[in-house]
Design a protein around this motif. Structure first.
Motif, mmCIF file in Angstrom:
data_model
loop_
_atom_site.group_PDB
_atom_site.id
_atom_site.type_symbol
_atom_site.label_atom_id
_atom_site.label_comp_id
_atom_site.label_asym_id
_atom_site.label_seq_id
_atom_site.Cartn_x
_atom_site.Cartn_y
_atom_site.Cartn_z
ATOM 1 N N SER A 537 24.933 83.812 51.289
ATOM 2 C CA SER A 537 26.138 83.097 50.892
ATOM 3 C C SER A 537 25.787 81.803 50.171
ATOM 4 N N GLU A 538 26.651 81.404 49.238
ATOM 5 C CA GLU A 538 26.501 80.119 48.567
ATOM 6 C C GLU A 538 26.791 78.960 49.523
ATOM 7 N N VAL A 539 27.501 79.251 50.593
ATOM 8 C CA VAL A 539 27.793 78.240 51.610
ATOM 9 C C VAL A 539 26.630 78.221 52.603
ATOM 10 N N LYS A 540 25.947 77.113 52.700
ATOM 11 C CA LYS A 540 24.727 77.031 53.499
ATOM 12 C C LYS A 540 24.957 77.438 54.953
ATOM 13 N N ALA A 541 26.082 77.019 55.540
ATOM 14 C CA ALA A 541 26.348 77.314 56.953
ATOM 15 C C ALA A 541 26.546 78.807 57.199
ATOM 16 N N SER A 542 26.896 79.555 56.141
ATOM 17 C CA SER A 542 27.156 80.985 56.295
ATOM 18 C C SER A 542 26.024 81.843 55.752
ATOM 19 N N ASN A 543 24.938 81.205 55.304
ATOM 20 C CA ASN A 543 23.830 81.952 54.709
ATOM 21 C C ASN A 543 22.894 82.486 55.793
ATOM 22 N N HIS A 544 22.389 83.700 55.585
ATOM 23 C CA HIS A 544 21.453 84.342 56.509
ATOM 24 C C HIS A 544 22.056 84.466 57.912
#
Length: 643
Positions: A537-544
């Protein structure tokens, strides 16, 4: 372009399976690969008179995840890690997913008016497809009356009458009412605001629905058959205030649905059939919170949806090939009216209230090619779907939003089935599918939700391998599946406004298995599904992270035992775990899982049949799709009598 596509239909053949273009006569029979987990078929007697709704029934089936907030609230369904919008619902051959918001109500039709439910995992949809066939006029059955009573003062009455005249037909009535006043931990009770999470009976949660189905089919003693269907649905769902449970609350949503469908089927020769269909649908809905009892302001909004369709289908069966195809033209309009806001102040500023008026025209060219080997030990299926869209919305501040580019999409699926080995069936499926953004996601609400006419569809590449072993009395069916999802649509919030963007991707790898055996009067089924997901995701909190909204582990078993001829006992255990409620996988918000034990006793003698069901018998607590406490133990007593 359209002419070229239509000509290609005659040579390449595109997609539409038989049940997708039938109104009544094509009730699905199990295909050659029906024992694989990719296709599951349930007939009328498996759910009618035993379950309150379609979602109650599917929730107890392996491979399908259903989460609901109790009677009257549309449930959400997930197949192979999909979102609700990535699942298609097809009723009598026509997709009913709402173009404005993208979803559907799985419980729109009462189970007593359904002939068959078919679940396709994968195929031409990102997640899968739920096919529903309403009652068939050709069903060899007596007329019947049915009734049920259940928890929370739930009552259901109905009658289905079959008639003969010039042709065959039926008329079916169904009425459902419920107080739905289950116990709920109220965060700040209206009468005692400081009594945090006090358990109270939920106020203003009543639900009522009535359905009338009429079908007729002309005699089949000629090469021409005419069929007609009329359906009227009316419902009212009161909207509770979950925060303070105000007893003075009267907010509600009411709706009226009209659906007319007709077809003419022409048998050209022993191998070829043509079918022409028309369909008209109108839905009126009213959201009433004019006293500002559950929202953030006084609201009285009426909305209208109109859908008109024409569909031309062809089917040709010439051994060893079976060819099917169809062209459909569909026009949809959606409009709403904020009745408490004067027209003179609507749309005068970027953040002011605006009425919506959106239009969508769809041309779909679909078809399939099936090849069978001489000994029917091998089968190859090629399915394709071409979709062309024109979309626009009413002028907003002198700018009309129209999408004219990037509106041509295609879905395809190739499947190979082999049954050359004794008692073993292998099915390999590879496909590509898209989930087209809803009008709401593209155009917004002309207020705080801004438009994004460059929004792309969600794309998924799907692969599955199914293996089934039939060593009587043991049947084992397994499936290994993989989905690569790109351009996932996510809402992005910025200051006071938000918009939908293609901001994430995900991979889902899963394994599903069902085992069934029968010994004398005992039938035992075991089922399980494990799926892992990984997001970018481009949103860091939702990435990986893991995908939210799905159970990553589901296991269960069911036992059926025939005590004697009229009495049958059914027990079902289900354990669903590992669900995240937000994209960031916030630990404090994680779902605690769902464990249920369900019991049903069926009794049938001559023309009378009854069933007593107790779901969630130990009253286990778990949360619904809105992450609120769901109803606990429920009882249902059904009666059916053939007249």
């Amino acid at each position: 372009m359209r002419i070229r596509l239509f000509l290609s239909l005659c040579t390449i053949i595109l997609h539409t399976t038989a049940e997708e273009y039938s109104l009544d006569t094509q009730v699905v029979t199990a295909p050659s690969d029906a024992s694989s987990l990719s296709v599951t078929v349930f007939n009328h007697d498996e759910f009618a008179g035993k379950f309150q709704s379609v979602s109650d029934f599917l929730q107890q089936q392996g491979g399908v995840q259903v989460r609901s907030s109790g009677i009257g609230t549309p449930p959400v369904i997930s197949i192979r890690g999909s979102t609700h919008q990535q699942v298609k619902l097809i009723v009598d051959g026509h997709e009913v997913n709402d173009s404005q918001y993208g979803g559907f109500d799985l419980n729109k039709l009462p189970v007593q008016q359904i002939e068959q439910i078919k679940i396709t995992q994968g195929g031409l949809a990102v997640g899968g497809t739920v096919h529903i066939q309403t009652l068939s006029t050709e069903r060899v059955s007596n007329s019947r009356a049915f009734a049920s009573v259940g928890s929370f003062n739930t009552k259901n009455l109905g009658l289905t009458h079959y008639f003969n005249g010039y042709g065959v037909g039926l008329i079916s009535f169904d009425k459902l009412m419920s107080e739905a006043n289950y116990k709920f931990p109220v965060p700040s009770p209206f009468s005692q605001p400081n009594a945090t999470d006090r358990i109270e009976a939920l106020e203003n949660n009543q639900f009522e629905k009535a359905s009338t189905l009429i079908k007729w089919q002309s005699p089949q003693n000629s090469k021409h058959t005419i069929g007609l269907k009329g359906l009227y649905l009316t419902s009212k769902k009161n909207q509770p205030n979950f925060h303070n449970n105000n007893s003075n609350n009267r907010a509600n949503v009411s709706s009226d649905d009209w659906d007319f469908q007709g077809y003419v089927e022409n048998i050209i020769d022993d191998q070829t059939t043509l079918k022409s269909e028309v369909l008209s649908t109108k839905k009126n809905e009213l959201y009433d919170d004019k006293f500002n009892q559950i929202g953030v302001g006084h609201d009285l909004t009426a909305s209208t949806t109109n859908i008109k369709r024409f569909k031309q289908s062809i089917s040709h069966n010439s051994n060893p090939f079976k060819i099917e195809g169809a062209f459909q033209h569909k026009e949809e309009t959606f409009s709403d009216d904020h009745m408490l806001v004067s027209d003179t102040v609507k749309c005068i500023a970027p953040l002011s209230t605006c009425d919506l008026e959106a239009f969508q025209t769809t041309q779909t060219l679909t078809g399939s090619l099936n090849w069978f080997s001489k000994k029917a030990t091998n089968q190859v299926s090629i399915n394709m779907e071409e979709i062309n869209l024109d979309r626009k919305q009413q002028k907003s501040f002198s700018t009309q939003e129209i999408t004219r580019t990037n509106n041509h999409y295609n879905n395809w699926n190739i499947a190979f089935v082999n049954s050359s080995m004794d008692n073993t069936l292998i099915r390999l499926s590879l496909g590509h599918s898209v989930r087209i953004p809803s009008l709401y996601e593209v155009f917004g609400d002309r207020g705080l939700l801004k438009s994004n006419i460059a929004l792309k569809p969600e794309r998924s590449d799907n692969l599955s391998i199914d293996i089934s072993y039939d060593y009587q009395p043991l049947l084992i069916s397994s499936s290994l599946f993989y989905r690569d999802l790109n351009d996932a649509i996510v809402s992005q919030v910025s200051a006071l406004t938000s918009t939908f963007k293609n901001m994430s991707a995900a991979q889902i790898l899963g394994f599903q298995i069902n085992m069934e055996t029968t010994y004398e009067k005992l039938n035992l089924k075991l089922f399980g599904q494990v799926q892992d997901s990984y997001t970018q995701s481009e949103v860091k909190a939702s990435n990986h992270k893991k995908l939210p909204g799905i159970f990553h582990q589901s296991f269960g078993l069911s036992i059926d035992y025939d005590f004697n001829r009229p009495i049958r006992l059914h027990y079902q255990y289900q354990n669903d775990q590992d669900l995240f409620t937000d994209a960031a996988n916030t630990e404090s918000l994680n779902h605690n899982g769902r464990v249920t034990h369900n019991i049903r006793i069926d009794y049938k003698v001559m023309r009378f049949q009854t069933a007593l069901s107790i779901d969630n018998i130990f009253d286990r607590q778990f949360k619904d799709q809105a992450n609120r406490p769901a109803p606990g133990r429920t009882l249902l007593l059904n009666f059916n009598y053939e007249i």
